[in-house]
Design a protein around this motif. Structure first.
Motif, PDB file in Angstrom:
ATOM      1  N   VAL A  12       0.829  -1.405  -0.138  1.00  0.00           N
ATOM      2  CA  VAL A  12       0.004   0.003   0.024  1.00  0.00           C
ATOM      3  C   VAL A  12       0.866   1.134   0.008  1.00  0.00           C
ATOM      4  CG1 VAL A  12      -1.800   1.332   1.301  1.00  0.00           C
ATOM      5  CG2 VAL A  12      -1.815  -1.117   1.287  1.00  0.00           C
ATOM      6  N   TYR A  27       0.745  -4.881   4.493  1.00  0.00           N
ATOM      7  CA  TYR A  27      -0.266  -5.034   5.354  1.00  0.00           C
ATOM      8  C   TYR A  27      -0.627  -6.794   4.884  1.00  0.00           C
ATOM      9  CZ  TYR A  27      -0.239  -0.131   6.736  1.00  0.00           C
ATOM     10  OH  TYR A  27       0.284   1.343   7.108  1.00  0.00           O
ATOM     11  N   ILE A  29      -3.679  -9.140   4.926  1.00  0.00           N
ATOM     12  CA  ILE A  29      -5.191  -9.246   4.544  1.00  0.00           C
ATOM     13  C   ILE A  29      -5.609 -10.033   5.366  1.00  0.00           C
ATOM     14  CG2 ILE A  29      -6.552  -9.526   2.612  1.00  0.00           C
ATOM     15  CD1 ILE A  29      -4.603  -9.149   0.508  1.00  0.00           C
ATOM     16  N   VAL A  36     -10.063  -6.607  -2.092  1.00  0.00           N
ATOM     17  CA  VAL A  36      -8.471  -6.083  -1.912  1.00  0.00           C
ATOM     18  C   VAL A  36      -8.181  -6.597  -3.326  1.00  0.00           C
ATOM     19  CG1 VAL A  36      -6.317  -6.003  -0.610  1.00  0.00           C
ATOM     20  CG2 VAL A  36      -8.747  -6.462   0.489  1.00  0.00           C
ATOM     21  N   VAL A  42      -7.844   2.035   0.198  1.00  0.00           N
ATOM     22  CA  VAL A  42      -8.364   1.324   1.581  1.00  0.00           C
ATOM     23  C   VAL A  42      -7.660   2.029   2.729  1.00  0.00           C
ATOM     24  CG1 VAL A  42      -7.741  -0.926   0.463  1.00  0.00           C
ATOM     25  CG2 VAL A  42      -5.990   0.519   1.323  1.00  0.00           C
ATOM     26  N   SER A  43      -8.063   1.879   3.900  1.00  0.00           N
ATOM     27  CA  SER A  43      -7.545   2.354   5.142  1.00  0.00           C
ATOM     28  C   SER A  43      -6.801   1.448   5.782  1.00  0.00           C
ATOM     29  CB  SER A  43      -8.923   2.762   6.085  1.00  0.00           C
ATOM     30  OG  SER A  43      -9.678   1.665   6.417  1.00  0.00           O
ATOM     31  N   ALA A  44      -5.792   1.990   6.493  1.00  0.00           N
ATOM     32  CA  ALA A  44      -4.736   1.129   7.230  1.00  0.00           C
ATOM     33  C   ALA A  44      -4.335   1.858   8.422  1.00  0.00           C
ATOM     34  CB  ALA A  44      -3.619   0.953   6.044  1.00  0.00           C
ATOM     35  N   GLN A  54      -5.968   6.790   4.906  1.00  0.00           N
ATOM     36  CA  GLN A  54      -6.110   5.992   3.820  1.00  0.00           C
ATOM     37  C   GLN A  54      -4.894   5.879   2.691  1.00  0.00           C
ATOM     38  OE1 GLN A  54      -9.619   7.520   1.665  1.00  0.00           O
ATOM     39  NE2 GLN A  54     -11.194   7.269   3.461  1.00  0.00           N
ATOM     40  N   VAL A  57      -3.864   0.186  -2.702  1.00  0.00           N
ATOM     41  CA  VAL A  57      -3.193  -1.067  -2.904  1.00  0.00           C
ATOM     42  C   VAL A  57      -2.632  -0.722  -4.196  1.00  0.00           C
ATOM     43  CG1 VAL A  57      -3.583  -3.378  -3.299  1.00  0.00           C
ATOM     44  CG2 VAL A  57      -4.924  -2.286  -1.544  1.00  0.00           C
ATOM     45  N   ASP A  72      -2.885  -5.650   9.993  1.00  0.00           N
ATOM     46  CA  ASP A  72      -3.910  -5.717   9.371  1.00  0.00           C
ATOM     47  C   ASP A  72      -4.382  -4.774   8.620  1.00  0.00           C
ATOM     48  OD1 ASP A  72      -3.774  -8.491   9.803  1.00  0.00           O
ATOM     49  OD2 ASP A  72      -5.459  -8.610  11.232  1.00  0.00           O
ATOM     50  N   LEU A  73      -4.923  -4.820   7.085  1.00  0.00           N
ATOM     51  CA  LEU A  73      -5.512  -3.650   6.669  1.00  0.00           C
ATOM     52  C   LEU A  73      -6.828  -3.491   7.505  1.00  0.00           C
ATOM     53  CD1 LEU A  73      -5.437  -4.427   2.751  1.00  0.00           C
ATOM     54  CD2 LEU A  73      -4.462  -2.496   3.994  1.00  0.00           C
ATOM     55  N   ASP A  74      -7.322  -2.273   7.429  1.00  0.00           N
ATOM     56  CA  ASP A  74      -8.556  -2.141   8.263  1.00  0.00           C
ATOM     57  C   ASP A  74      -9.942  -2.308   7.381  1.00  0.00           C
ATOM     58  OD1 ASP A  74     -10.024  -0.926  10.639  1.00  0.00           O
ATOM     59  OD2 ASP A  74     -10.586   0.676   8.912  1.00  0.00           O
TER      60      ASP A  74
END
Length: 658
Positions: A12, A27, A29, A36, A42-44, A54, A57, A72-74
């Protein structure tokens, strides 16, 4: 974790201003997370689960690159793959060339998410209505150019395109011949199954291109994408450009980053216009971004204009660009004239008798264009006793008069000065210096009673005038298009334009005057007042290529841009000193100054050393940012301290008037 065999790592790029995070971060998944894929928003978590940001990917992987536990990805913010692979490659390359962050480039390319627009587009895509109807058109000819030359350039070639002056009727509207030429080139590209990107400096130019394109392609094949649009329209344009069907993307400097997987043509109009220089970090000119993208996507690239910049001339002399000219080059009739012999600033004192007679005759049959240097009434004021320039008592900015009867006001802060006192002699008397668009219009209105006077400048936007008799007073770059072309063109204040201290002033003046002259009717005469020498000869003879060649030769002798590249380093003294010490041997420090605790240094280097200089400077920016301290308690401005070191490559400011 995802099911067996599926990628479990998302790489990301985060939307953060921290330069030390300008890289792909791994990150995990989490199991059960869907949607994804490369390109989605995405938010991370950032450092901890309580701080989210944000990002996009960029790619998926099965193994992480760096040891240690992964976060983890949020969530998947949007299922739309708005970051296309070609846009990511371009953003990364552009940022690396300018020692900047890729996310700053992506902010120019991808507007903020608009949920309503996105839902409407997804519904249309699911219903099969997102793509336009198939084209059933023949490729149009490019008027005035040899077909073989055009086909050679459109087959992934690169060229400096010379365009004939003049205006032509397109339906019920009038546009410049250049707009028709670029529209025909773009239409040929789309008919062949590839997309095109047309880039112009401002809304006047994009409007002409839009009118010309509308006669050649259906509306759904034309995508408008520029910074002047609302966010919803820009987001809608990105979604439309992402489709499989070829389109023409039309806009200003940000359009160079528009998505286009099968890109066939990038055409840039008037690359010398400062509006094509990006004012936001990393400050990359649209011309440089277009050069990078052409190499990456192997498409055709055209730099078109009535004149030629030294940057384009350098590429021509290197053999990087070919030259594409009309079969029958034409030019307007330009007459360089001296000043009139009158005194004061009235009409006869500013316009020579030969130009005055021509304008008087032409104004009886149609519109006449009068180009002036400045807007307002009196663009400059000085003390009537000692001649000292009148300055604002608050900010020391220059004073001017905006309209007849108005008090003097500051050009910088707007303060009205009703009780002027000269700082040198104490006098309260002022005298006007020069005449702006409003004063010129007032004087011409008295001299030509019964003929309407139209003023076009930054405060009065006039895009077009009809064919009725009129005197059109316009500042440089604000000239409206006249139906059928102007019957005469008077270029005033030439000596005032040339007097500005700037490295580019000669080619800027030639570009301003050529742009105005190109609006004349085919049988009209253009008068250039108060300027002689090489500039006047280039305009009168159409020798713009020879002028650019001579300008570039002078720059080479002085090692000035674009013969070499430059970069400006700005920051706290220790940070700038460390960056200068780390520079490779190919870079020279040509200026350094410290004011109010900030140091500014100007470095110069050859193009061959550009990548290495950018890499070293970027490393210092990241190192300094990673070690800076948080602000002390009690600071009046909350948040982190500003970056200790900033860099701007190819900065034109050190070579302009201060």
């Amino acid at each position: 974790m995802p099911a067996g065999g599926a990628p479990s790592i998302a790489r990301v790029v985060l939307d953060t201003p921290l330069p030390q995070l300008d890289r792909l971060l791994d990150y995990r998944i989490s199991e059960g997370m869907e949607g994804v894929s490369p390109g989605v928003r995405v938010s991370a978590p950032l450092r901890s689960a309580n701080r989210m940001t944000q990002g996009f990917v960029v790619e998926l992987a099965e193994q992480q690159e760096h040891p240690g536990p992964l976060s983890d990805l949020d969530a998947v913010v949007s299922p739309v793959e708005v970051l296309r692979p070609e846009v990511w490659r371009l953003a990364r390359a552009v940022a690396d060339r300018a020692a900047g962050s890729a996310i700053d480039v992506l902010r120019l390319a991808i507007p903020k998410r608009q949920v309503r627009v996105e839902k409407s587009w997804l519904a249309a895509r699911d219903a099969g209505r997102a793509e336009p109807a198939p084209l059933d058109l023949d490729a149009p000819d490019v008027t005035g150019y040899r077909g073989d030359d055009v086909d050679t350039v459109l087959a992934s070639g690169r060229a400096a395109l010379a365009v004939p002056p003049g205006v032509v009727a397109v339906g019920e509207e009038w546009v410049g011949r250049w707009a028709v030429t670029l529209a025909q080139l773009a239409a040929r590209t789309v008919v062949s199954g590839r997309s095109a990107i047309l880039i112009a400096p401002d809304h006047r130019d994009t409007r002409q291109l839009e009118v010309a394109l509308a006669q050649l392609l259906p509306e759904e094949r034309i995508v408008r994408f520029d910074t002047g649009q609302p966010d919803s329209d820009r987001y809608r344009a990105v979604l439309r450009a992402m489709g499989e069907s070829p389109v023409v993307v039309l806009g200003n400097r940000s359009a160079v980053y528009a998505p286009a997987a099968r890109l066939g043509l990038i055409a840039l109009w008037d690359d010398g216009d400062p509006l094509l220089a990006e004012p936001l970090t990393p400050y990359v000119h649209a011309r440089d971004a277009a050069l990078i993208r052409q190499e990456q996507q192997d498409c055709a690239l055209l730099f078109a204009g009535h004149t030629r910049t030294t940057e384009v001339q350098r590429l021509v002399e290197l053999g990087w660009l070919a030259e594409l000219a009309p079969e029958r080059p034409r030019r307007v009739h330009v007459v360089p004239t001296a000043h009139a012999t009158g005194t004061g600033a009235d009409d006869h004192a500013r316009i020579p008798s030969i130009a005055w007679r021509e304008a008087s005759t032409a104004a009886k049959t149609g519109p006449v264009l009068v180009q002036v240097a400045r807007p307002g009434y009196a663009p400059g004021l000085r003390c009537a006793e000692c001649g000292t320039s009148a300055r604002c008592r608050r900010c020391a900015g220059p004073l001017r008069v905006q309209r007849s009867g108005a008090p003097p006001s500051c050009l910088w802060c707007g303060l009205e000065e009703r009780s002027f006192r000269c700082l040198e002699c104490g006098s309260s008397k002022l005298t006007r210096v020069g005449a702006g668009s409003a004063r010129t219009a007032e004087e011409l209105g008295r001299a030509f009673p019964g003929i309407r006077v139209v003023v076009a400048d930054g405060e009065r936007r006039v895009l077009e005038v009809d064919a009725r008799p009129a005197l059109v007073v316009a500042t440089r770059g604000a000239e409206p298009i006249a139906a059928g072309g102007y019957r005469a063109v008077l270029l005033l204040d030439g000596e005032r334009m040339v007097a500005r201290e700037s490295l580019r002033i000669a080619e800027d003046c030639l570009r301003w005057w050529s742009g105005a002259a190109a609006l004349a009717a085919d049988d009209a005469t253009v008068f250039l007042v108060g300027v002689g020498g090489r500039l006047a000869s280039a305009l009168a003879t159409g020798g713009v290529t020879a002028f650019a060649r001579a300008e570039l030769a002078d720059r080479r002798a002085l090692r000035f841009p674009p013969a070499t590249r430059t970069a400006t380093l700005d920051g706290v003294p220790d940070a700038v000193s460390a960056a200068l010490a780390a520079l490779p041997s190919g870079a020279d420090v040509i200026a350094e100054r410290t004011v109010d605790g900030r140091t500014r240094a100007l470095i110069r280097f050859d193009y061959a050393h550009g990548a290495e200089v950018a890499r070293v400077v970027r490393g210092e920016v990241i190192r300094q940012a990673a070690t800076r301290r948080k602000p002390l308690p009690g600071r009046t401005h909350p948040g982190r301290a500003p970056l200790p070191l900033r860099a701007r490559f190819d900065d034109p400011e050190p070579f302009d008037e201060s």
